[in-house]
Motif scaffolding. Structure first.
Motif, PDB file in Angstrom:
ATOM      1  N   ASP A 214       0.958  -1.257  -0.031  1.00 30.03           N
ATOM      2  CA  ASP A 214       0.089  -0.122   0.062  1.00 30.03           C
ATOM      3  C   ASP A 214       0.973   1.407   0.115  1.00 30.03           C
ATOM      4  OD1 ASP A 214      -2.463   0.106  -0.322  1.00 30.03           O
ATOM      5  OD2 ASP A 214      -3.164  -0.224   1.783  1.00 30.03           O
ATOM      6  N   ALA A 215       1.718   1.194   0.894  1.00 29.36           N
ATOM      7  CA  ALA A 215       2.683   2.452   1.021  1.00 29.36           C
ATOM      8  C   ALA A 215       3.329   2.627  -0.062  1.00 29.36           C
ATOM      9  CB  ALA A 215       3.619   2.177   2.161  1.00 29.36           C
ATOM     10  N   LEU A 216       3.800   1.400  -1.073  1.00 27.24           N
ATOM     11  CA  LEU A 216       4.453   1.943  -2.193  1.00 27.24           C
ATOM     12  C   LEU A 216       3.563   2.277  -3.462  1.00 27.24           C
ATOM     13  CD1 LEU A 216       6.460  -1.451  -2.475  1.00 27.24           C
ATOM     14  CD2 LEU A 216       7.481   0.834  -1.864  1.00 27.24           C
ATOM     15  N   GLY A 217       2.378   2.849  -3.173  1.00 26.34           N
ATOM     16  CA  GLY A 217       1.497   3.326  -3.910  1.00 26.34           C
ATOM     17  C   GLY A 217       0.708   2.203  -4.870  1.00 26.34           C
ATOM     18  N   ILE A 218       1.080   0.912  -4.563  1.00 30.48           N
ATOM     19  CA  ILE A 218      -0.003   0.041  -5.474  1.00 30.48           C
ATOM     20  C   ILE A 218      -1.347  -0.293  -4.689  1.00 30.48           C
ATOM     21  CG2 ILE A 218       0.130  -2.413  -6.244  1.00 30.48           C
ATOM     22  CD1 ILE A 218       3.288  -1.890  -6.019  1.00 30.48           C
ATOM     23  N   ASP A 219      -2.280  -0.491  -5.633  1.00 29.01           N
ATOM     24  CA  ASP A 219      -3.479  -0.465  -5.057  1.00 29.01           C
ATOM     25  C   ASP A 219      -3.950  -1.949  -4.942  1.00 29.01           C
ATOM     26  OD1 ASP A 219      -6.113  -0.612  -4.592  1.00 29.01           O
ATOM     27  OD2 ASP A 219      -6.952   0.757  -6.018  1.00 29.01           O
ATOM     28  N   VAL A 220      -3.769  -2.419  -3.591  1.00 36.14           N
ATOM     29  CA  VAL A 220      -3.873  -3.946  -3.219  1.00 36.14           C
ATOM     30  C   VAL A 220      -5.204  -4.472  -3.541  1.00 36.14           C
ATOM     31  CG1 VAL A 220      -3.747  -5.244  -1.031  1.00 36.14           C
ATOM     32  CG2 VAL A 220      -2.158  -3.595  -1.146  1.00 36.14           C
ATOM     33  N   SER A 221      -6.173  -3.563  -3.241  1.00 36.68           N
ATOM     34  CA  SER A 221      -7.463  -4.173  -3.683  1.00 36.68           C
ATOM     35  C   SER A 221      -7.785  -4.634  -5.217  1.00 36.68           C
ATOM     36  CB  SER A 221      -8.885  -3.166  -3.159  1.00 36.68           C
ATOM     37  OG  SER A 221      -8.839  -2.226  -4.137  1.00 36.68           O
ATOM     38  N   LYS A 222      -7.021  -3.710  -6.076  1.00 35.53           N
ATOM     39  CA  LYS A 222      -6.976  -4.183  -7.341  1.00 35.53           C
ATOM     40  C   LYS A 222      -6.198  -5.387  -7.570  1.00 35.53           C
ATOM     41  CE  LYS A 222      -8.235  -0.231 -10.062  1.00 35.53           C
ATOM     42  NZ  LYS A 222      -8.012   1.053  -9.385  1.00 35.53           N
ATOM     43  N   VAL A 223      -5.295  -5.819  -6.843  1.00 37.00           N
ATOM     44  CA  VAL A 223      -4.299  -6.897  -6.998  1.00 37.00           C
ATOM     45  C   VAL A 223      -5.262  -8.067  -6.617  1.00 37.00           C
ATOM     46  CG1 VAL A 223      -2.453  -8.183  -6.251  1.00 37.00           C
ATOM     47  CG2 VAL A 223      -2.240  -5.789  -6.590  1.00 37.00           C
ATOM     48  N   PHE A 224      -6.062  -7.906  -5.515  1.00 37.52           N
ATOM     49  CA  PHE A 224      -6.918  -8.798  -4.990  1.00 37.52           C
ATOM     50  C   PHE A 224      -7.944  -9.174  -6.050  1.00 37.52           C
ATOM     51  CE2 PHE A 224      -6.552  -8.830  -0.146  1.00 37.52           C
ATOM     52  CZ  PHE A 224      -5.235  -9.007  -0.123  1.00 37.52           C
ATOM     53  N   THR A 225      -8.720  -8.258  -6.619  1.00 36.27           N
ATOM     54  CA  THR A 225      -9.509  -8.524  -7.605  1.00 36.27           C
ATOM     55  C   THR A 225      -8.744  -9.302  -8.788  1.00 36.27           C
ATOM     56  OG1 THR A 225     -10.683  -6.322  -6.755  1.00 36.27           O
ATOM     57  CG2 THR A 225     -11.515  -7.596  -8.970  1.00 36.27           C
ATOM     58  N   GLY A 226      -7.862  -8.729  -9.321  1.00 37.67           N
ATOM     59  CA  GLY A 226      -7.067  -9.620 -10.130  1.00 37.67           C
ATOM     60  C   GLY A 226      -6.803 -11.000  -9.927  1.00 37.67           C
ATOM     61  N   VAL A 227      -6.193 -11.394  -8.560  1.00 34.71           N
ATOM     62  CA  VAL A 227      -5.942 -12.698  -8.564  1.00 34.71           C
ATOM     63  C   VAL A 227      -7.453 -13.278  -8.585  1.00 34.71           C
ATOM     64  CG1 VAL A 227      -5.252 -14.310  -6.598  1.00 34.71           C
ATOM     65  CG2 VAL A 227      -3.780 -12.119  -7.046  1.00 34.71           C
ATOM     66  N   PHE A 228      -8.403 -13.086  -8.033  1.00 34.94           N
ATOM     67  CA  PHE A 228      -9.488 -13.579  -7.960  1.00 34.94           C
ATOM     68  C   PHE A 228     -10.092 -14.006  -9.630  1.00 34.94           C
ATOM     69  CE2 PHE A 228     -13.909 -14.603  -7.333  1.00 34.94           C
ATOM     70  CZ  PHE A 228     -13.914 -15.509  -6.144  1.00 34.94           C
ATOM     71  N   VAL A 229     -10.042 -12.922 -10.210  1.00 36.35           N
ATOM     72  CA  VAL A 229     -10.333 -12.748 -11.600  1.00 36.35           C
ATOM     73  C   VAL A 229      -9.632 -14.008 -12.298  1.00 36.35           C
ATOM     74  CG1 VAL A 229     -10.547 -11.782 -13.769  1.00 36.35           C
ATOM     75  CG2 VAL A 229     -11.434 -10.587 -11.620  1.00 36.35           C
ATOM     76  N   LEU A 230      -8.044 -13.877 -12.044  1.00 31.21           N
ATOM     77  CA  LEU A 230      -7.255 -14.954 -12.583  1.00 31.21           C
ATOM     78  C   LEU A 230      -7.827 -16.292 -12.483  1.00 31.21           C
ATOM     79  CD1 LEU A 230      -4.651 -15.724 -14.335  1.00 31.21           C
ATOM     80  CD2 LEU A 230      -3.469 -15.534 -12.096  1.00 31.21           C
ATOM     81  N   GLY A 231      -8.167 -16.693 -11.272  1.00 30.09           N
ATOM     82  CA  GLY A 231      -8.405 -18.051 -10.622  1.00 30.09           C
ATOM     83  C   GLY A 231      -9.808 -18.151 -11.319  1.00 30.09           C
ATOM     84  N   ALA A 232     -10.654 -17.342 -11.626  1.00 33.02           N
ATOM     85  CA  ALA A 232     -12.126 -17.729 -12.154  1.00 33.02           C
ATOM     86  C   ALA A 232     -11.631 -17.652 -13.350  1.00 33.02           C
ATOM     87  CB  ALA A 232     -13.007 -16.348 -12.014  1.00 33.02           C
ATOM     88  N   VAL A 233     -11.175 -17.243 -14.355  1.00 34.34           N
ATOM     89  CA  VAL A 233     -10.642 -17.512 -15.575  1.00 34.34           C
ATOM     90  C   VAL A 233     -10.069 -18.936 -15.901  1.00 34.34           C
ATOM     91  CG1 VAL A 233      -9.414 -16.851 -17.583  1.00 34.34           C
ATOM     92  CG2 VAL A 233     -10.524 -15.154 -16.251  1.00 34.34           C
ATOM     93  N   LEU A 234      -9.032 -19.108 -14.960  1.00 32.99           N
ATOM     94  CA  LEU A 234      -8.456 -20.470 -15.070  1.00 32.99           C
ATOM     95  C   LEU A 234      -9.574 -21.439 -14.987  1.00 32.99           C
ATOM     96  CD1 LEU A 234      -5.080 -19.968 -13.333  1.00 32.99           C
ATOM     97  CD2 LEU A 234      -5.662 -20.441 -15.840  1.00 32.99           C
TER      98      LEU A 234
END
Lengths: 359, 426, 289
Positions: free
Chosen positions: C180-200
């Motif tokens: 978070d402190a590095l300026g990366i949107d963690v919640s987007k990462v979470f969404t991304g991972v979940f979607v990756l799992g769903a797509v697979l």
């Protein structure tokens, strides 16, 4: 309504302390049980089938109670309670079918088998924690399911059939006790109600005993209890075994009433739906999950043929997890604590939800 | 609550949820067939109370104990469609009495089956139980039917022979088939027309084992040889390994019992591996029936199966039935619809003959009764209450209809009776 | 006999790789989000159903293979954003319960929409027929499934191991505040991972939908198998999931040769033994931490 909420308030105080039900709470419970005792004949005189429904609601309430004791109260998520339920059920089916319909023999046997199965599963599983524990209980329950479904005992013993394989056992008669037959649904209802009431009283007593406090302490802080010098694993196994006994009893009550025992009793989806019932009712309160189970059985019976029951149950469940994680019991308690704030609470919950989704 | 899980296959089920095909189903779950005009007044005058009828006037209540959700939803709906088509054709009444139908979902689960049967008998006071689809449910409800003793039971699909062998109930009449009928009579035909040696492949549960055993015994009796037996667990995902065993058995033909999604998975893998070029596939009718053929498609071409009804049957009686069915439901009739329709015919005929809805009287009337069915007329055996009926050997051929393939009758085996399994109700 | 063994091995590896597609998503979601996704089987089933509809409507297997997983991804986004997100930070138990609710709901909806009968996705003409592999003839389509699922697993592995994305994902799992402190949107990462799992999972659904039957029970059927795999491999471990998926694939296919009815028994027995010996699964201790 106010007095009822007053009584519940005391109950809540008890929850923050170590007691699970205060004196007024118990009085309310007795009133509730007497009410149910009266409800049976009344429902039966209006529509005989409702007695049938009530018996099934009670059997599942007992099963939910047994799960809540390990899950809500001792903090062990069991995803395999169907194993003890089914084991108790099959025990009853085999004994009633081949030995005796005497309830005094069969029901204790169901309880005993539930205890033994649970002790075994518990003993093998308690070293794992959290989700791994849940998965282990699931695995053992599924093992038992496969054993029953493929009728492995018959293959091993070299006899034609023991569990009846995929069709299960059927044509199981009802109980007898001191010359009284329980073939009549109303009589069966009273038998069930009496045993469910005894079970609830017993578990409340146990929860309030020193043993119960240690178990509760394990849920709150396992390391601390261990540090004090308790054998945590042993307490967990014992709690699991006790719970298994009640699950076995639920199976022993359900199966002869239905006249059939089939492998479906042991399938993991039963365990899953049971967890749903407990959470819906409000885990850790003992009475909440019983209400939850009764409600789910009732709704399924009444809505089953009309609408898409699974979609309803699934949606209801998702909503409860998000908005009311403390279930029906939690909602009742907060309503009683602050009846005027109910609307505000709902608003607040919705606001929180929107904020978190946006976040 | 304790239901079986919904597995990929046949007998199971935690099966639920209705087919979308019939959008007004929920409103239909309690439908009354009203008389028109003056008749309405008459009915109201005779009976204020529906159901629970028995002697004389009043309405009749039909209780459907069928799966309306899950893997078997389509079967349950077809049976209801068939039954209700008969009612519609007769102005919604039988013997001048108004008919109310109540449908309850068994979810193809034994415990739900017991629950809904009790509900139909006790709460709805049904005069006839139509169903179930699953044999496990049928076996489970025998006890309830017998102890309530308040309604006749028209078994519109559950074919386990043990309903006759172990139940042997006076109130039970099979308007469908039993597992002996859909397997054993095929053996001689296979021996004479296909091969003198076969491999048996079956879903490893009661119904599959029964079918395999019945066929096997009859095939050996006819002089043939069973080269191998391959059992696959119910709900097997991938049949590759089992097909390998079937292939290496070296048999010239294979007899299979698989149903529902198992049948789809098995037949398509059979074609994937090119086995249809090496050996002839035969089976009980449910391997290749109307609920699986659309998914099996061309993979099923050239396969033989045995059943008591085929929509493409060329009799005039059947053509009318199929046309009417299309008119009413805009879809092709199937074996389940025929079983539902015949259940209605049997019930109506018995009520008309006795003027009563008492199960004992209905049972007496139905015993030995002949039903003019679209499948060809059949008769209830006095001893077992099984249907004595023609069985048809069918081959899957290309079709120019809405589906790419369909079953065509290649041979009729007449008046198949089957064993009595020591049941004697006469 | 040799034929049977070769065939069983091929089948074991092929279904192992497909199971790996499902288990990989499951284990990644757990590793990053701390969520046990009970609805993963339902997403796999949705992939198969979407695929079967697209294949019929658009008449192309390839479009189905492309579009259906994306649609499943959209469903994944909806589940993650509207239901999982408000629950992060709560006891992970609630995620099990929530996703169990979704699993029931989706299964109900599928039957409601498409009915209970089994369907199938037609194989593309290009991939029909069998190919001689010396000892056995093997269906071309199944070889294609084997190749594509292996490639996908390899791709995901590389992506996680090598790319920035992988580093961010792994970092988020270990220390969300840091990221978070590095300026990366963690919640987007979470969404991304979940979607990756769903797509697979969706991809696995389409791939299998053309060689097995598509039916409403397939989701609940596969989820337990996938759990067994993930738990044996060690929750959160990608390597562990792939390894134990292959193991389970082979155990199942050899089991079918020897004692079909006892295969399930072997599956659960294996899991119980592994957990009793290594309570965090085979690769759990080192990687999941």
């Amino acid at each position: 309504m106010m007095p009822v909420f007053e009584l519940l308030r005391d109950d809540d105080k008890a929850r923050t302390g170590n007691q699970i039900l205060s004196r007024p709470g118990r009085i309310l419970l007795v009133v509730g049980i007497l009410g149910l005792a009266a409800a049976g004949p009344i429902a039966g005189s209006i529509q005989p089938f409702w007695v049938n429904l009530l018996v099934r609601m009670l059997a599942f309430a007992l099963l939910a109670l047994s799960l809540d004791f390990v899950f809500g109260y001792a903090g062990l998520l069991s995803f395999g309670h169907a194993a003890m339920y089914g084991a108790g059920g099959y025990t009853a089916a085999l004994l009633v079918g081949q030995v005796t319909p005497n309830a005094l023999v069969v029901l204790p046997a169901s309880v005993l088998v539930g205890v033994v199965v649970a002790a075994l599963i518990g003993w093998l599983s308690v070293r794992a924690r959290g989700i791994y524990f849940a998965m282990l209980t699931l695995a053992f329950a599924q093992l038992l399911y496969v054993v029953v479904f493929t009728d492995l005992p018959a293959t091993v013993a070299g006899v034609e059939t023991v569990t009846g394989g995929d069709n299960g056992l059927y044509g199981i008669g009802s109980y007898e006790l001191a010359g009284i037959g329980f073939g009549d649904p109303l009589a069966y209802y009273f038998l069930t109600l009496a045993l469910v009431a005894l079970s609830l009283a017993g578990l409340i007593r146990l929860a309030n005993s020193p043993f119960g406090r240690v178990v509760q302490g394990i849920r709150e802080n396992e390391e601390r209890i261990e540090f004090i010098g308790y054998d945590v694993q042993r307490y967990k196994v014992i709690a699991f075994a006790i719970s298994g006994g009640f699950a076995g009893l639920a199976g022993g009550l359900y199966v002869p009433f239905q006249s059939v025992a089939n492998p479906g009793l042991l399938h993991w989806t039963v365990s899953g739906e049971l967890v749903v019932m407990v959470l819906l009712g409000g885990m850790g309160t003992l009475w909440g999950p019983m209400v939850g189970a009764g409600l789910v059985v009732f709704l399924e019976d009444r809505l089953g043929g009309v609408a898409s029951w699974e979609v309803i149950l699934g949606t209801l469940f998702v909503l409860v997890v998000i908005f009311a994680p403390r279930g029906i019991a939690g909602a009742l308690i907060s309503l009683r604590d602050d009846p005027s704030g109910a609307v505000d609470n709902v608003k607040q919950a919705l606001k929180n939800y929107v904020r978190e989704v946006r976040d | 609550m304790a239901r079986r899980p919904m597995r990929n296959s046949s007998n199971h089920e935690r099966d639920r949820h209705g087919n979308s095909g019939d959008s007004d189903r929920s409103t239909m779950s309690r439908r009354k067939y009203l008389h028109t005009g003056a008749a309405v007044g008459t009915a109201a005058a005779i009976g204020g109370c529906l159901g629970g009828s028995g002697e004389g006037g009043g309405g009749l209540t039909v209780g459907y104990a069928l799966p309306f959700t899950g893997t078997y939803a389509m079967l349950g709906e077809s049976i209801v469609n068939g039954f209700e088509m008969y009612l519609e054709q007769n102005g919604g009444e039988i013997d001048g009495r108004e008919v109310e139908t109540v449908q309850r979902d068994t979810e193809a689960d034994t415990n739900r089956g017991v629950d809904v049967t009790r509900e139909l008998l006790i709460e709805e006071q049904a005069d006839v139980i139509v169903g179930p689809v699953s044999s496990a449910v049928a076996i489970a409800i025998m006890d309830t039917i017998e102890s309530e003793a308040s309604a006749i039971w028209l078994n519109a699909n559950a074919g386990d022979y043990r309903v006759t062998q172990e139940g042997c109930l006076d109130y039970h009449f099979r308007t469908s088939f039993n597992d002996w009928q859909t397997s054993a009579p095929l053996a001689e035909w296979v021996y004479e027309n296909v091969a003198d040696n076969v491999c048996l492949a079956y879903a490893d549960y009661a119904f599959g084992q029964n079918s395999k055993n019945f066929f096997g015994e009859a095939f050996e009796e006819a002089g043939g040889e069973i080269v191998a037996e391959v059992g696959a667990p119910l709900g097997t995902d991938d049949y590759s390994t089992y097909l390998g065993q079937i292939e290496s058995s070296g048999a010239d033909a294979v007899f299979s019992f698989f149903a529902g999604s198992d049948a789809v998975g098995y037949v398509s893998a059979f074609a994937d591996y090119g086995l249809n070029e090496e050996m002839t596939q035969t089976g009980s009718g449910f391997l290749l029936s109307e609920d699986t053929l659309p998914a099996q498609g061309e993979a099923a071409l050239g396969m033989y199966s045995l059943l008591h009804y085929t929509p493409a049957q060329e009799s005039e009686r059947n053509q009318t039935f199929v046309e009417n069915y299309r008119g009413a439901y805009d879809s092709t009739a199937n074996v389940y619809a025929c079983q539902g329709y015949d259940s209605a015919q049997a019930f109506a005929a018995a009520v008309e003959e006795t003027g009563s809805a008492e199960p004992d009287e209905l049972s007496g009337a139905l015993s030995g009764m002949e039903i003019d069915s679209p499948r060809g007329s059949f008769r209830f055996n006095e001893q077992t209450h099984e249907a004595i009926q023609n069985m048809y050997v069918r081959e899957v051929v290309e079709s120019d209809g809405e589906q790419p393939v369909e079953n065509q009758v290649v041979e009729t085996i007449e008046s198949v009776e089957g064993p009595t399994w020591d049941c004697d109700l006469s | 006999m040799i034929e049977s063994i070769v065939r069983a091995t091929l089948l074991g590896v092929q279904s192992g790789m497909i199971l790996a597609l499902i288990a990989a998503g499951l284990t990644l979601i757990f590793g990053m989000l701390d969520v046990i996704n009970f609805a993963h089987g339902a997403l796999y089933m949705l992939g198969a159903y979407f695929g079967s509809v697209i294949a019929v409507e658009l008449g192309s297997f390839w479009l189905a293979l492309l579009l259906a997983p994306l649609l499943v991804g959209v469903v994944g986004i909806a589940i993650e954003v509207f239901s999982l997100r408000p629950l992060y930070g709560r006891n992970p138990l609630y995620h099990i319960l929530l996703t169990f609710g979704f699993a029931i709901m989706i299964q109900g909806a599928v039957v409601q929409i498409w009915g209970g009968q089994a369907r199938q996705i037609a194989q593309p003409a290009l991939l029909t027929g069998t190919l001689s592999l010396g000892v056995v003839d093997y269906p071309v389509y199944r070889l294609f499934v084997l190749a594509i699922s292996t490639a996908l697993i390899g791709g995901v592995w590389l992506a996680i191991d090598r790319s920035n994305l992988g580093i961010i994902m792994r970092a988020s799992a270990h220390d969300t505040e840091m990221v978070d402190a590095l300026g990366i949107d963690v919640s987007k990462v979470f969404t991304g991972v979940f979607v990756l799992g769903a797509v697979l999972a969706g991809l696995a659904g389409v791939l299998l939908g053309a060689s097995r039957s598509v039916n409403p029970g397939m989701g609940m059927g596969i989820i337990i198998e996938a759990f067994v795999i993930v738990v044996i491999g060690g929750l959160g471990s990608f390597r562990g999931a792939v390894f134990s998926a292959l193991l389970i694939g082979l155990v199942t296919s050899y089991g079918a040769l020897i004692a079909p009815t006892l295969t399930d028994l072997a599956l659960f027995g294996l899991m119980a033994i592994v957990l009793m010996v290594k309570p965090n699964g085979l690769f759990g201790a080192t990687e999941a931490a």
